[in-house]
Design an enzyme around this catalytic site. Structure first.
Site, PDB file in Angstrom:
ATOM      1  CB  CYS A  74      -1.000   0.004   1.146  1.00 30.32           C
ATOM      2  SG  CYS A  74      -0.308  -0.198   2.790  1.00 30.32           S
ATOM      3  CG  ASP A 278      -8.186   2.784   0.738  1.00 33.42           C
ATOM      4  OD1 ASP A 278      -7.053   2.262   0.773  1.00 33.42           O
ATOM      5  OD2 ASP A 278      -9.117   2.450   1.494  1.00 33.42           O
ATOM      6  CG  HIS A 280      -5.635  -0.523   1.806  1.00 34.48           C
ATOM      7  ND1 HIS A 280      -5.421   0.813   2.064  1.00 34.48           N
ATOM      8  CD2 HIS A 280      -4.611  -1.192   2.377  1.00 34.48           C
ATOM      9  CE1 HIS A 280      -4.316   0.941   2.775  1.00 34.48           C
ATOM     10  NE2 HIS A 280      -3.801  -0.253   2.978  1.00 34.48           N
TER      11      HIS A 280
END
Length: 393
Positions: A74, A278, A280
């Site tokens: 990430c 994001d 993820h």
């Protein structure tokens, strides 16, 4: 469902919280918007940022390593996003906008090509993971903001098309003299230029390296990354207003950081909430078509961006800025000096003209690589070599 295993289809059709109905301005990377009159413009701006997420089924890193970065990549993806924003500003301009199914400039695909999950792309997950070994990080190990910044600085040497001057300000101190010397220096490494030409691939009608030139620039565009720690375990409230003002600067590249072991790319704020992209979610690796076209929809966030309270931010971050010209840098310096006048706010870093005597200056301009380094990178970029070595520069 675990956010790390979400699929792209799930992500597209899930319920996302819309922007709050507020009279407070929305700031996105130096642009100010009204939620009441400019909502479409806000979403267009967000969708135009390159969005890099976990991917699966890409070529194995190192030939025998991971084929997915789910669960560990990430911060590497956030590093890609902040650096991609610098390349977008460099080659397309801050006002460029991406529109679905609309033809984009060739330079857009050259930027995107630099981040594809292939070992011969300048800033691929393969390059970052391998180069990170030299920073003491094993492949598959989680990175912090400073580590990914250091790795990207090393990789940028080989991107002679962009010809960026990358400076990482350590010890919470930005030294103007160092940056001016760095940006006025010519290309650092002839070997890098040769390597760049060898590694070109023609995609979307344009070589990935596009018109590499040896003409010296009066000012190489600056990518300034400032790793910071804004508290011990939580962010110190005294830094909040200063952090907000960083998103208001036209030179803003945003912030990489997030929560412990969960990185995000922060691109702005509204009220007391940070706006972020994001990484993820796990998407399939993108492969080039037979005509070398890059399917690009999954590289753009086509839903309202995520938000989190500023107080939830982990204090370990890296702030980024892009100054295409010396005038941009001078303007940025003036804005930073004004931040010190904010009542009740602490400056996040110090801006000084010359290196303070108590700080040792270590190789600020030493961007060149010796012959053994270039040989290793040539092997690294060679698409025929599946057993290339881990790099340690």
């Amino acid at each position: 469902m675990d956010a790390a295993t979400l699929t792209y289809d799930t992500l597209r059709f899930a319920e996302f919280e819309d922007f709050p109905e507020t009279s407070e301005p929305v700031w996105i990377l130096g642009r100010k918007y009204s939620i009441f009159t400019e909502k479409d413009e806000i979403l267009s701006d967000v969708a135009s940022r390159l969005w890099f997420t976990y991917r699966r089924n890409f070529p194995a890193i190192g030939g025998t390593g991971p084929t997915s970065d789910t669960g560990w990549g990430c911060m590497l993806r956030c590093g890609q996003m902040i650096f991609a924003q610098a390349l977008v500003c460099r080659h397309l301009g801050r006002d460029w906008r991406w529109t679905q199914r609309k033809r984009q400039p060739d330079s857009y695909f050259s930027v995107l090509n630099a981040f594809l999950d292939r070992k011969d792309s300048y800033y691929s997950i393969h390059q970052i993971a391998q180069m990170g070994v030299g920073e003491g990080k094993s492949i598959g190990q989680w990175y912090g903001p400073n580590t990914v910044a250091q790795v990207l600085k090393k990789l940028a040497v080989f991107d002679t098309w962009s010809s960026l001057a990358v400076h990482i300000a350590m010890d919470n101190t930005v030294v103007m003299e160092e940056i001016r010397r760095l940006c006025r220096a010519s290309l650092p490494c002839a070997g890098a230029a040769a390597l760049s030409m060898e590694s070109e691939r023609h995609c979307n009608g344009l070589p990935a390296g596009a018109e590499v030139t040896n003409r010296p620039l009066a000012w190489r565009p600056l990518v300034l990354l400032i790793p910071l720690r804004l508290g011990l375990t939580d962010i110190n409230e005294a830094y909040v207003e200063t952090l907000k003002h960083c998103f208001m600067m036209p030179q803003s590249l945003g912030v990489i950081g997030g929560k412990p072991n969960s990185a995000h790319y922060f691109i702005g704020y509204v009220g007391e909430e940070l706006i972020y992209l994001d990484p993820h979610t796990t998407q399939p690796a993108v492969e080039l078509t037979d005509s070398c076209f890059i399917p690009d929809e999954s590289f753009h966030c086509q839903h309202p961006p995520c938000r989190m309270g500023i107080g939830e931010l982990d204090p370990s971050i890296a702030v980024g800025f892009f100054c295409k010209t010396e005038e941009d840098f001078n303007d940025w310096c003036q804005q930073v000096k004004k931040l010190s006048q904010l009542g009740g706010a602490l400056p996040m870093f110090e801006l000084v003209e010359q290196q303070p005597s108590h700080l040792a200056c270590q190789d600020v301009l030493n961007l060149s690589l010796d012959s053994s380094d270039v040989e290793r990178l040539e092997r690294f970029f060679d698409s025929e070599d599946e057993d290339f070595e881990i790099l340690s520069l």
